[in-house]
Design an enzyme around this catalytic site. Structure first.
Site, PDB file in Angstrom:
ATOM      1  N   SER A   9       2.221  -4.278 -12.690  1.00 41.22           N
ATOM      2  CA  SER A   9       0.830  -4.742 -12.773  1.00 41.22           C
ATOM      3  C   SER A   9       0.488  -5.165 -14.206  1.00 41.22           C
ATOM      4  CB  SER A   9      -0.150  -3.702 -12.216  1.00 41.22           C
ATOM      5  OG  SER A   9       0.227  -2.416 -12.580  1.00 41.22           O
ATOM      6  N   THR A  54       6.848  -3.595  -7.258  1.00 44.56           N
ATOM      7  CA  THR A  54       6.485  -4.412  -6.091  1.00 44.56           C
ATOM      8  C   THR A  54       5.126  -5.111  -6.257  1.00 44.56           C
ATOM      9  OG1 THR A  54       5.532  -2.454  -5.049  1.00 44.56           O
ATOM     10  CG2 THR A  54       7.793  -3.028  -4.440  1.00 44.56           C
ATOM     11  N   ASP A  55       4.261  -4.561  -7.105  1.00 40.86           N
ATOM     12  CA  ASP A  55       2.883  -5.070  -7.145  1.00 40.86           C
ATOM     13  C   ASP A  55       2.803  -6.564  -7.452  1.00 40.86           C
ATOM     14  OD1 ASP A  55       1.990  -2.582  -6.507  1.00 40.86           O
ATOM     15  OD2 ASP A  55       1.319  -2.041  -8.519  1.00 40.86           O
ATOM     16  N   THR A  77       4.644 -12.565  -0.033  1.00 42.24           N
ATOM     17  CA  THR A  77       3.459 -11.849  -0.511  1.00 42.24           C
ATOM     18  C   THR A  77       3.646 -10.364  -0.217  1.00 42.24           C
ATOM     19  OG1 THR A  77       2.056 -13.741  -0.013  1.00 42.24           O
ATOM     20  CG2 THR A  77       0.950 -11.648  -0.160  1.00 42.24           C
ATOM     21  N   ASP A  99       5.222  -1.357 -15.790  1.00 42.24           N
ATOM     22  CA  ASP A  99       4.652  -1.318 -14.444  1.00 42.24           C
ATOM     23  C   ASP A  99       4.347  -2.782 -14.157  1.00 42.24           C
ATOM     24  OD1 ASP A  99       2.466  -1.367 -12.440  1.00 42.24           O
ATOM     25  OD2 ASP A  99       2.564   0.806 -12.619  1.00 42.24           O
ATOM     26  N   THR A 136       8.659   1.290  -9.711  1.00 47.42           N
ATOM     27  CA  THR A 136       8.977   2.576  -9.077  1.00 47.42           C
ATOM     28  C   THR A 136      10.474   2.799  -8.916  1.00 47.42           C
ATOM     29  OG1 THR A 136       6.923   2.401  -7.848  1.00 47.42           O
ATOM     30  CG2 THR A 136       8.544   3.910  -6.970  1.00 47.42           C
ATOM     31  N   THR A 165      -5.378 -21.495   2.173  1.00 46.10           N
ATOM     32  CA  THR A 165      -6.153 -20.692   3.128  1.00 46.10           C
ATOM     33  C   THR A 165      -6.113 -19.198   2.806  1.00 46.10           C
ATOM     34  OG1 THR A 165      -6.399 -20.061   5.446  1.00 46.10           O
ATOM     35  CG2 THR A 165      -4.178 -20.668   4.750  1.00 46.10           C
ATOM     36  N   GLN A 166      -7.206 -18.530   3.139  1.00 46.72           N
ATOM     37  CA  GLN A 166      -7.248 -17.070   3.008  1.00 46.72           C
ATOM     38  C   GLN A 166      -6.456 -16.395   4.124  1.00 46.72           C
ATOM     39  OE1 GLN A 166     -11.349 -15.747   2.960  1.00 46.72           O
ATOM     40  NE2 GLN A 166     -11.898 -17.167   1.333  1.00 46.72           N
ATOM     41  N   CYS A 167      -6.122 -17.160   5.169  1.00 46.39           N
ATOM     42  CA  CYS A 167      -5.364 -16.568   6.281  1.00 46.39           C
ATOM     43  C   CYS A 167      -3.971 -16.172   5.813  1.00 46.39           C
ATOM     44  CB  CYS A 167      -5.229 -17.566   7.430  1.00 46.39           C
ATOM     45  SG  CYS A 167      -6.769 -17.949   8.214  1.00 46.39           S
TER      46      CYS A 167
HETATM   47  N1  ASP Z   1       2.968  -0.146  -9.746  1.00 44.64           N
HETATM   48  C1  ASP Z   1       4.370  -0.294  -9.452  1.00 44.64           C
HETATM   49  C2  ASP Z   1       4.813  -1.630  -9.987  1.00 44.64           C
HETATM   50  O1  ASP Z   1       4.549  -2.638  -9.396  1.00 44.64           O
HETATM   51  C3  ASP Z   1       4.617  -0.178  -7.994  1.00 44.64           C
HETATM   52  C4  ASP Z   1       6.050  -0.421  -7.594  1.00 44.64           C
HETATM   53  O2  ASP Z   1       6.969  -0.407  -8.371  1.00 44.64           O
HETATM   54  O3  ASP Z   1       6.283  -0.621  -6.421  1.00 44.64           O
HETATM   55  O4  ASP Z   1       5.423  -1.671 -11.031  1.00 44.64           O
END
Ligand code: ASP
Length: 344
Positions: free
Chosen positions: A59, A89-90, A166, A57, A13, A278-280
């Protein structure tokens, strides 16, 4: 040391701008970053930019992308005093964790940042994140060495150790959390470093080595009430699987059903590695605390302490890529390599 920073744009982004006609977000020509953020000129140090082509992206991030990034950093390592990586950020926490294990003997800052709103929008958080990350990456300490000498994530006034981080908020500007390790620096009127928490090499001047063989024969298995035998056995019998990150409850507990323990024991007895995390959101695995945790230990499960999923997974990728023998990986996994876990 010359203040020269390499700004690497990978996508996400932060590097987007709204198309005035369609109002859709589109990546802009990153070599023109100084036009978007003219404030950067005021630093007075050299900021060079490299953009991935194509930008992604995050992801879509894959181990090959981490390898490209690690190679790029090595290629330019001697010429720059710090690196800022602009990243979606993903999966930023995965990339930061992977790089922390791939870049051996790192002595310079590699700071990943991004934003929740594109840099071309009025209310963007991207400009401040970028400006602060560059300042942190260029900062030299009283000993003449970089203040930061590890892979970090900088977001919304806080600098975190990358492999402790995270993404926990999909909307808030404060998108990252490092629940089990304190922030390395807080940026306000002053930059306040948490010096005891920062990594310092035991000896400066070691050559950077990068690990680019990653083995992805790893699964993440999150247990849940009602998890079926068929599902667990199908995961554990995936072709070529060498390791499993087992996300358990609380301090490392899991169901005590005989079929579950049998499936795990069969996998570990065959040489497979199972790491218990842990999942915590916070806290650590302690397999000696409850009978249900102890049975996992007896099934040959390795304690993952307070590792994040991102760190456990990428550490396995890197170790399995280096060693063909799972026994060796199992032993090395227990050693804290890049400050990724706290051992009690
Ligand atoms: N889907 C975007 C990415 O991780 C979201 C972001 O940039 O924050 O590339």
């Amino acid at each position: 040391m010359d203040r020269k920073i390499l700004l690497i744009y990978t996508g996400g982004t932060i590097g987007m701008k709204q198309d005035p006609d369609t109002l859709l977000l589109k990546p802009f020509d990153f070599t023109q970053i100084l036009q978007e953020v003219p404030e950067l000129r005021k630093f007075g140090f050299q900021i060079d930019t490299i953009s991935f082509d194509p930008v992604i992206d995050s992801s879509d991030a894959k181990p090959e992308f981490w390898v490209d990034l690690a190679r790029l950093i090595r290629e330019h390592y001697d010429a720059y005093c710090g690196f800022v990586v602009l990243h979606g950020t993903d999966t930023m926490a995965y990339t930061a964790s992977a790089l922390s294990f791939m870049l051996e003997n790192l002595e310079k800052p590699v700071i990943l940042t991004g934003s929740q709103l594109p840099i071309g929008m009025l209310r963007t958080d991207g400009k401040q994140n970028l400006i602060d990350a560059i300042e942190l990456a260029a900062d030299i300490g009283p000993d003449g060495h970089p203040c930061v000498s590890e892979v970090c994530i900088y977001f919304e006034t806080e600098l975190f150790r990358g492999n402790r981080t995270t993404k926990y908020n999909a909307e808030n500007f404060s998108a990252f959390r490092s629940a089990n390790y304190p922030a390395l620096a807080e940026v306000g009127i002053h930059i306040r470093y948490n010096r005891p928490a920062l990594f310092r090499p035991d000896q400066w001047g070691k050559p950077l080595r990068i690990h680019t063989d990653l083995d992805t024969h790893v699964a993440v298995l999150k247990i849940f009430p009602g998890i079926s035998e068929a599902f667990v056995r199908s995961v554990l019998s995936a072709e070529g699987l060498r390791a499993v990150v087992l996300e358990t409850y609380g301090s490392g507990n899991a169901l005590s059903d005989a079929w579950f323990l049998d499936a795990l024991t069969g996998f570990t007895a065959g040489g497979g590695i199972v790491v218990n995390i842990t999942q915590c959101q916070a806290g650590s695995v302690d397999m000696g605390a409850y009978a249900n945790g102890d049975t996992l230990r007896k099934a040959g499960v390795v304690c993952g302490y307070d590792l994040t999923t991102e760190a456990a997974l990428t550490k396995l990728f890197v170790l399995l890529g280096q060693y063909a023998d799972n026994k060796e990986v199992r032993e090395l996994f227990r050693i804290c390599e890049s400050g990724e876990f706290s051992q009690k």
